[in-house]
Design an enzyme around this catalytic site. Structure first.
Site, PDB file in Angstrom:
ATOM      1  N   THR A 162      -0.009  12.057   8.868  1.00 19.56           N
ATOM      2  CA  THR A 162       1.372  12.233   9.345  1.00 19.56           C
ATOM      3  C   THR A 162       1.762  13.696   9.135  1.00 19.56           C
ATOM      4  O   THR A 162       1.279  14.334   8.202  1.00 19.56           O
ATOM      5  CB  THR A 162       2.296  11.316   8.517  1.00 19.56           C
ATOM      6  OG1 THR A 162       2.036   9.975   8.890  1.00 19.56           O
ATOM      7  CG2 THR A 162       3.773  11.620   8.736  1.00 19.56           C
ATOM      8  N   VAL A 172       7.022  -0.532  12.710  1.00 21.93           N
ATOM      9  CA  VAL A 172       7.657   0.782  12.624  1.00 21.93           C
ATOM     10  C   VAL A 172       7.685   1.178  11.152  1.00 21.93           C
ATOM     11  O   VAL A 172       8.031   0.361  10.291  1.00 21.93           O
ATOM     12  CB  VAL A 172       9.094   0.745  13.200  1.00 21.93           C
ATOM     13  CG1 VAL A 172       9.789   2.085  12.996  1.00 21.93           C
ATOM     14  CG2 VAL A 172       9.060   0.387  14.686  1.00 21.93           C
ATOM     15  N   ASP A 232       8.455   4.374   8.005  1.00 25.03           N
ATOM     16  CA  ASP A 232       9.622   5.045   7.419  1.00 25.03           C
ATOM     17  C   ASP A 232      10.058   6.277   8.191  1.00 25.03           C
ATOM     18  O   ASP A 232      11.217   6.708   8.078  1.00 25.03           O
ATOM     19  CB  ASP A 232       9.296   5.478   5.984  1.00 25.03           C
ATOM     20  CG  ASP A 232       8.089   6.421   5.940  1.00 25.03           C
ATOM     21  OD1 ASP A 232       7.088   6.148   6.642  1.00 25.03           O
ATOM     22  OD2 ASP A 232       8.145   7.421   5.209  1.00 25.03           O
ATOM     23  N   GLY A 287       4.635   3.631   4.565  1.00 29.30           N
ATOM     24  CA  GLY A 287       6.008   3.659   5.055  1.00 29.30           C
ATOM     25  C   GLY A 287       6.881   2.549   4.508  1.00 29.30           C
ATOM     26  O   GLY A 287       8.067   2.761   4.206  1.00 29.30           O
TER      27      GLY A 287
END
Ligand code: ASP
Length: 330
Positions: free
Chosen positions: A199, A228, A230, A253
């Site tokens: 990321t 989905v 964080d 996340g």
């Protein structure tokens, strides 16, 4: 000291920005920090691979530093740096994003402007080349904060933001990681963070003292449909507030969402009187689990802090006083 020299040093001192709350603290003109993901980053990586990551981080950091040095806003700097990292196939964002369980890519991103808490985020994108720039358009061109899936992609067409086929994000290395993750899942072996790092994020404080944060990701390897993380959850993986701090997180996340990591750090600073270091270390080392990940942060005085509780985190920091460094491990 002779009188003219004394006057000169007083004049210079009066031009150096200081914190009005603690006038003895000298604030750098601008500061920036970047990350390229946290996780189990093996120290046995070949030197050439380490050199490749380092070169990518240095190029992104140099770009951000040059922008801020020439007077760009923190918001422009973080968007441009994240765009560059999205284009870099080494990282799990844009091209080089990890594969979902279905063998596709679903991308999340967010950007936040510390001046007025305006924010834009996108989730579950499958065809937007630079999710961070679409997130910025959500912030500036809609009354909303978070757009997802096909709606977000329709908005990309309206906003003239480039779309590409989903396979454009494929890389051989991420496909191999996904195949290993699938084999582990079939064998009932627990998921490894190794396969998910990459990321990207950037946080900055510009010459005018404004803060901004940006984060972009392909999420977790082998993630389920519609998952989905964080990153696009404002206050979890991404947050910026001129009064306190700009933060971009990386790691598992779900954990960052549960603990509202970025917002809690800001609140500890604003209402709890903690410094950035105290607040961030509390969340990273006493609330998250070891191995969950880390974050980069720059506070309203330009202090940079980059704690992580995983074996490694690709990261870099620079400021107007000549700091320029990248690192992977402790
Ligand atoms: N935080 C990202 C997510 O959960 C992944 C990562 O930073 O490695 O989507």
């Amino acid at each position: 000291m002779r009188l003219p020299a004394l006057l000169l040093s007083l004049l210079i001192a009066s031009c150096v920005p200081t914190d009005p709350r603690s006038p003895e603290i000298k604030i750098p003109d601008w500061s920036i920090a970047i990350h390229g993901g946290a996780g189990v980053i093996s120290k046995d990586m070949p030197d050439s691979v380490v050199a490749g990551y380092t070169a990518s981080l240095e190029a992104a950091l140099r770009h951000g530093a040059a922008l801020l040095d020439s007077g760009a806003t923190a918001l422009d700097a973080v968007e441009q740096v994240v765009r560059l990292l999205e284009e870099d196939p080494r990282f799990n964002a844009g091209r080089g994003a990890v594969f979902t369980a279905d063998g596709t890519h679903e991308l999340d991103a967010a950007i936040m402007d510390g001046r007025d808490l305006s924010a834009g985020a996108v989730a579950g994108l499958t065809t937007v080349r630079n999710p961070i720039s679409l997130a910025r358009r959500v912030m500036t061109d809609t009354p909303h904060v978070l757009l997802m899936g096909t709606g977000a992609e329709r908005f990309a067409d309206e906003a003239g933001v480039e779309r590409v086929p989903n396979a454009w994000f494929d890389t051989a290395q991420r496909r191999a990681q996904w195949e290993r993750a699938q084999a582990r899942a079939t064998a009932g072996v627990p998921r490894e963070r190794e396969s998910t790092y990459g990321t990207v994020g950037a946080v900055a404080r510009d010459r005018d003292g404004n803060l901004a944060a940006a984060t972009s990701t392909g999420g977790m390897t082998n993630k389920k449909f519609g998952r989905v993380g964080d990153v696009p959850v404002i206050g979890a993986g991404t947050y910026a507030n001129n009064a306190t701090v700009a933060i971009s997180c990386t790691g598992t996340g779900e954990q960052f969402i549960r603990h509202g990591v970025a917002m809690q750090i800001s609140a500890l600073m604003e209402f709890g009187g903690r410094t950035l270091r105290q607040a961030a270390d509390l969340l990273v080392f006493e609330r998250l689990e070891p191995g969950d990940g880390g974050l980069i942060a720059v506070d309203h005085n330009g202090n940079i802090h980059m704690p992580f509780n995983s074996p490694g985190m690709f990261r870099g920091a620079a400021d107007a006083d000549g700091r320029f460094e990248t690192a992977i491990w402790e």
